[in-house]
Enzyme design. Structure first.
Site, PDB file in Angstrom:
ATOM      1  N   GLU A 278       0.879  -1.175   0.000  1.00  0.00           N
ATOM      2  CA  GLU A 278       0.000   0.000   0.000  1.00  0.00           C
ATOM      3  C   GLU A 278       0.905   1.209   0.000  1.00  0.00           C
ATOM      4  O   GLU A 278       1.549   1.536   1.002  1.00  0.00           O
ATOM      5  CB  GLU A 278      -0.923  -0.028   1.233  1.00  0.00           C
ATOM      6  CG  GLU A 278      -1.974   1.058   1.220  1.00  0.00           C
ATOM      7  CD  GLU A 278      -1.762   2.060   2.332  1.00  0.00           C
ATOM      8  OE1 GLU A 278      -1.376   3.205   2.001  1.00  0.00           O
ATOM      9  OE2 GLU A 278      -1.972   1.716   3.500  1.00  0.00           O
ATOM     10  N   CYS A 315      -1.864   8.575   3.846  1.00  0.00           N
ATOM     11  CA  CYS A 315      -1.759   7.967   2.514  1.00  0.00           C
ATOM     12  C   CYS A 315      -3.022   8.193   1.704  1.00  0.00           C
ATOM     13  O   CYS A 315      -3.008   8.075   0.481  1.00  0.00           O
ATOM     14  CB  CYS A 315      -1.456   6.481   2.637  1.00  0.00           C
ATOM     15  SG  CYS A 315      -2.630   5.566   3.657  1.00  0.00           S
TER      16      CYS A 315
END
Length: 707
Positions: A278, A315
């Site tokens: 990720e 993120c």
């Protein structure tokens, strides 16, 4: 081996030195059942506000091969626990951590986080444990494996077939985390891993590792997990990857650059080690065309929130804000007005609304990336204009403060950096779009993102936008006046939903409910006879051995019942009166049941019984009326009506004990009990299946009832 896993891929550095009057604090790792204190190879970490050294990190000297071997040898005890045992342990861990949360909040200020920022990391992480514990106890049987299929018939006479099962991998899951969420980042990974029955090795980023270590220390001291189930490496991983094997797996959160380097390790390729990544991504917020002032305000609120929460160090934060050309100036003015109200500074001070970045190095990295973005766009707030911004701190020169920064790119079609450069801080670029086709093209230039928000008026149709951008995202957040009342927001990954994204975002998936648990398990097709598959899965398989005796199954306690115990009931002939009476009782006068002429024109050719009448009549055939160990009907699954039941047909029921799951006794004053799943097959006088389903009953344990 790479040491650091920052979202931006940078390493820690700081100009300040520790005052010799203060002793050095070294973060210990927890490996092979003990706390390990390194003696060399230290890297210092500094307070994000004061700039003072707060601890040092080193993993030099740790035997990485021994770490993995210890996890496999001792942590494998988890695989011997059932899903509900693992879930109950996770719930107790969550409760314990919640009681200690103020300790974690105290540590979080050193990372520059406000109380609101830390809440996401601390209590958001703990709530993820609660959510996963609940999902597993609700959705999975109290077994050690998951059975995915009922029965796949592979032979003419049903003596050979198959099921797919999922069993815990016999290795270790290595979780490499980023600096921005030192608690949530770990807990959202270890929750499904531990529930799958797989031990974990956690490697936090150096910045924020103190928070991760504090949580691990609390878990270890609780003794709620078996030895080896959770290990912690504070510092470099060194040669850890050299010892990974075919049953191990790796998850990584951080910069795409670092992740790609890790992914190239030869052992990952040699043993086909699953690597879920990720990575940072250039996420978007989109204001739909024709939006009202209400939608504009929602859009502005969401962009500002994502710029300032955790100082933009998420993120999932919004990096590109797309608006219709005609609304560009209006939205720009509103964004700047909101940004003027943001107070950046020391999170311990009352008026501060946005804290600092995690480190001075992070501050310099963000500034460098903003300069890149400025080659495509104009800085209209913050950035190099920071000399006009006052930081709410006693000594702002020592802190990692960076102002919220908004850029404007008027020609995004010609731009490059705004689509592929992420300043991992409170930075966003505003851009116009002319059409849905152009919008789709601009969004796709991000080459894959974790999330995009589409803000619209309540009744606006955004199907075209979704169709164009969905393939480029792991999650789409649609915001309007209705959903805004309870929306968790653009930047909040939820335990029930997939967190990840294609392309640049890493191509991995985390969370997503039970999907994440399955990620750490091996899917295996099991072929054999019905009896063999019943034995392996602990769930009765059609065609396997049955047990019948004179005692009605509903007269037997949970412990007395055996898998495969069956009752074949008497028959009942369905009459016209049954249809009329059930229609009057239920209020269901659908023509296929009550209108003789209309029903004759259907493919049935005549009236048929209500499906729910068949279910009710079946219950009347198999239920044992007197008081016994059966407490209540707990539910019904997989109901299918296979053939119509007509007037004059006779139905009969086969009731078979399919599966048993003991339930924990929450209230000691109540009788101990479990859930029994019964396979129900309703057949007509020709032996044809007319209905099939499972019913679940709560059945008392440890008592004997006489017929």
């Amino acid at each position: 081996m790479l040491e650091h896993t920052h979202e931006n891929g940078s390493s820690q550095s700081q100009p300040h030195q520790q005052d010799s009057a203060h002793p050095m604090t070294v973060l210990e790792s927890y490996v092979y059942g003990t706390w390990y204190h390194a003696n060399a190879g230290f890297r210092p970490v500094y307070h994000a506000i004061s700039g003072e050294e707060i601890y040092r990190v080193s993993s030099q000297g740790i035997d990485m091969q021994k770490v993995l071997a210890y996890g496999k040898q001792h942590g494998s005890t988890l695989a011997q626990w059932t899903f509900h045992q693992r879930a109950n342990a996770l719930k107790l861990i969550a409760q314990m951590l919640l009681e200690k949360k103020e300790q974690f909040y105290a540590l979080a200020t050193a990372t520059g986080a406000t109380r609101k920022d830390a809440w996401i990391d601390i209590e958001g992480g703990i709530q993820t444990l609660f959510a996963y514990s609940s999902m597993v106890r609700r959705e999975l049987s109290d077994e050690k494996i998951i059975t995915e299929d009922s029965w796949i018939q592979l032979s003419k006479h049903n003596s050979f077939g198959a099921k797919h099962i999922l069993s815990p991998k016999a290795g270790v899951a290595v979780h490499i985390n980023a600096f921005n969420f030192p608690i949530w980042g770990m807990l959202e990974k270890i929750a499904p891993t531990l529930l799958a029955g797989v031990p974990c090795v956690v490697k936090p980023a150096t910045d924020g590792a103190q928070l991760t270590q504090a949580v691990v220390k609390a878990i270890v001291e609780s003794k709620l997990l078996p030895q080896g189930a959770l290990q912690l490496i504070c510092g470099q991983t060194y040669d850890l990857f050299d010892y990974l094997g075919p049953q191990d797996c790796v998850t990584f959160t951080g910069s795409a650059y670092t992740g790609q380097q890790l992914r190239q390790h030869p052992n990952l390729n040699k043993y086909s080690v699953p690597f879920s990544m990720e990575a940072d991504s250039v996420n978007s917020a989109i204001l739909a065309t024709g939006s009202s002032e209400t939608a504009v305000d929602l859009f502005v609120r969401e962009v500002i929130r994502e710029m300032t929460t955790k100082a933009g160090q998420k993120c999932t934060a919004i990096r590109r804000a797309f608006v219709p050309q005609e609304l560009l100036i209006h939205v720009q003015e509103k964004l700047v007005a909101k940004l003027n109200k943001v107070v950046t500074g020391d999170p311990t001070l009352e008026n501060t609304s946005m804290g600092a970045l995690a480190s001075i190095k992070q501050k310099y990295d963000v500034a460098e990336k903003v300069e890149q973005l400025a080659q495509d766009a104009e800085i209209i707030f913050g950035g190099h204009l920071q000399q006009n911004i006052q930081f709410n701190a006693a000594h702002p020169e020592n802190g990692a403060f960076y102002p919220p920064t908004l850029l404007l790119c008027k020609t995004p079609i010609q731009a490059q950096y705004v689509h592929n450069t992420e300043a991992f801080g409170p930075v966003c670029t505003l851009m116009p779009y002319q059409s849905i086709d152009e919008l789709g093209d601009l969004v796709a230039r991000g080459e894959g993102s974790l999330v995009a928000s589409i803000v619209k008026d309540q009744h606006a149709n955004i199907e075209d936008i979704v169709a164009k951008i969905a393939p480029w995202h792991g999650r789409l957040h649609i915001l309007d006046e209705t959903s805004a009342k309870e929306s968790t927001g653009h930047g909040s990954p939820l335990p029930h939903l997939v967190h990840g994204g294609p392309g640049r975002a890493g191509g991995g998936e985390e969370l997503g409910g039970i999907r994440a648990v399955k990620h750490y398990m091996q899917r295996t097709a099991i072929q054999g006879s019905p009896d063999s598959l019943t034995q392996v899965t602990h769930a009765w398989t059609a065609g396997s051995q049955i047990n019948e005796d004179r005692v009605h199954p509903f007269k037997k306690s949970f412990d007395e019942l055996v898998i495969g115990e069956r009752l074949l009931t008497a028959r009942r002939t369905v009459t016209e009166a049954d249809l009329v009476n059930f229609a009057c009782l239920s209020g269901d006068h659908f023509y296929a049941h009550t209108d003789k002429i209309a029903a004759a024109e259907t493919f049935f050719g005549e009236r048929v019984a209500h499906g729910y009448f068949v279910v009710s009549a079946a219950a009347g055939l198999f239920v044992d009326a007197p008081k016994g160990p059966v407490i209540a009907n707990y539910g019904m699954d997989n109901l299918r009506f296979v053939e119509p039941v007509k007037i004059g047909d006779s139905i009969q029921v086969e009731l078979t004990c399919k599966q048993k799951t003991p339930k924990p006794q929450k209230d000691p004053t109540q009788a101990a009990h479990g859930v029994v799943v019964w396979d129900i097959k309703v057949k007509n006088q020709r032996g044809e299946l007319v209905a099939t389903y499972d019913i679940l009953t709560l059945v008392e344990r440890g008592q004997e009832y006489q017929a």
